[in-house]
Scaffold this motif. Structure first.
Motif, mmCIF file in Angstrom:
data_model
loop_
_atom_site.group_PDB
_atom_site.id
_atom_site.type_symbol
_atom_site.label_atom_id
_atom_site.label_comp_id
_atom_site.label_asym_id
_atom_site.label_seq_id
_atom_site.Cartn_x
_atom_site.Cartn_y
_atom_site.Cartn_z
ATOM 1 N N ASP A 8 -1.466 2.220 3.856
ATOM 2 C CA ASP A 8 -0.173 1.794 4.401
ATOM 3 C C ASP A 8 0.748 1.473 3.237
ATOM 4 O O ASP A 8 0.394 0.707 2.320
ATOM 5 N N ALA A 9 1.944 2.038 3.239
ATOM 6 C CA ALA A 9 2.873 1.841 2.127
ATOM 7 C C ALA A 9 3.269 0.374 2.007
ATOM 8 O O ALA A 9 3.388 -0.163 0.896
ATOM 9 N N VAL A 10 3.451 -0.289 3.132
ATOM 10 C CA VAL A 10 3.849 -1.696 3.094
ATOM 11 C C VAL A 10 2.709 -2.545 2.530
ATOM 12 O O VAL A 10 2.932 -3.472 1.733
ATOM 13 N N LEU A 11 1.462 -2.225 2.907
ATOM 14 C CA LEU A 11 0.323 -2.981 2.402
ATOM 15 C C LEU A 11 0.155 -2.793 0.901
ATOM 16 O O LEU A 11 -0.109 -3.758 0.163
ATOM 17 N N VAL A 12 0.316 -1.558 0.433
ATOM 18 C CA VAL A 12 0.211 -1.288 -1.006
ATOM 19 C C VAL A 12 1.298 -2.031 -1.771
ATOM 20 O O VAL A 12 1.063 -2.634 -2.833
ATOM 21 N N GLN A 13 2.521 -2.039 -1.213
ATOM 22 C CA GLN A 13 3.630 -2.740 -1.864
ATOM 23 C C GLN A 13 3.379 -4.240 -1.906
ATOM 24 O O GLN A 13 3.704 -4.915 -2.901
ATOM 25 N N ALA A 14 2.792 -4.781 -0.841
ATOM 26 C CA ALA A 14 2.506 -6.214 -0.807
ATOM 27 C C ALA A 14 1.445 -6.580 -1.838
ATOM 28 O O ALA A 14 1.547 -7.630 -2.499
ATOM 29 N N VAL A 15 0.431 -5.706 -2.021
ATOM 30 C CA VAL A 15 -0.605 -5.981 -3.015
ATOM 31 C C VAL A 15 -0.025 -5.959 -4.420
ATOM 32 O O VAL A 15 -0.321 -6.824 -5.269
ATOM 33 N N ILE A 16 0.859 -5.000 -4.706
ATOM 34 C CA ILE A 16 1.463 -4.912 -6.034
ATOM 35 C C ILE A 16 2.348 -6.132 -6.311
ATOM 36 O O ILE A 16 2.287 -6.757 -7.387
ATOM 37 N N ALA A 17 3.184 -6.489 -5.312
ATOM 38 C CA ALA A 17 4.075 -7.639 -5.493
ATOM 39 C C ALA A 17 3.284 -8.926 -5.658
ATOM 40 O O ALA A 17 3.621 -9.781 -6.494
ATOM 41 N N GLY A 18 2.211 -9.076 -4.873
ATOM 42 C CA GLY A 18 1.404 -10.277 -4.989
ATOM 43 C C GLY A 18 0.699 -10.381 -6.329
ATOM 44 O O GLY A 18 0.617 -11.473 -6.914
#
Length: 222
Positions: A8-18
């Motif tokens: 999921d693109a949103v999940l990947v983005q959340a992991v990177i931001a976190g």
């Protein structure tokens, strides 16, 4: 049955931001004098406060306390990201930043406790609509409806009650007064040889007419 896992693109983005925010908070805490495991505990504290405030906002969007702690945690995370972008010399951290980093654990504990243990204002549930119970009574016919529409008969006029006829008021003559009147009447009979007239007895006694007539009747002067 095997299911294919699609990222999921949103999940990947959340992991990177976190991960980046986590690293920036660690660097700020380490530069402020918090070394070892303490520097790694600061990012966890900020993220936990942010998650607790967000969960509270999902159930109470107008909760001012939840918005306040959400903004504080977000400011701490964004502040660390901006500070590590070259705007702050991590080798010479100012005293105010050291004070903020040292006081953050107590502030985060206070915010988390208030968010978890403070009761949320429940939403008012709509009042249930109570429907009238169904009855098995048949519908009224046209004759019954016409009878119901007729005006009720006028009540018979009430006759005035007959007033009671007052009984003749006979004054109660005291025994002493009756004896005194009898002596006067006897003296008059002995002296004149005739019974005493009621008017003369009334004038002699000085009594009103009803009382004198009652005494004359009792003495048989009439």
């Amino acid at each position: 049955m095997n299911r294919s896992i699609r990222p999921d693109a949103v999940l990947v983005q959340a992991v990177i931001a976190g991960a980046l925010s986590f690293a920036h908070l660690h660097d700020i805490a380490s530069a402020a004098g918090q070394d070892g495991w303490k520097a790694w505990a600061y990012p966890i504290s900020v993220d936990l406060l942010l998650v607790a405030a967000w969960r509270r906002l999902r159930t109470a969007r107008r909760d001012r306390a939840a918005w306040t702690w959400f903004v504080i945690a977000l400011f701490a995370s964004l502040g660390a990201n901006i500070a590590t972008a070259g705007l702050l010399d991590l080798t010479q951290v100012p005293a105010w930043l050291r004070i903020l980093v040292a006081g953050w654990p107590a502030l985060a504990f206070l915010g988390g406790t208030l968010l978890v243990h403070s009761p949320a204002t429940p939403a008012l549930a709509p009042e249930p609509v109570v429907s009238a119970p169904a009855t098995d009574e048949p519908a009224p016919t046209e004759v019954e409806m016409s009878r119901e529409s007729e005006p009720p008969p006028a009540p018979a006029p009430e006759l005035p009650a007959a007033e009671p006829v007052p009984a003749a008021s006979v004054p109660n003559v005291p025994p002493a007064l009756l004896d005194h009147a009898r002596k006067i009447a006897d003296t008059h009979r002995v002296t004149t040889g005739a019974p005493m007239a009621p008017d003369a007895l009334r004038a002699r006694l000085g009594l009103p007419a009803p009382m004198a007539d009652a005494i004359a009747t009792e003495l048989q002067l009439t």
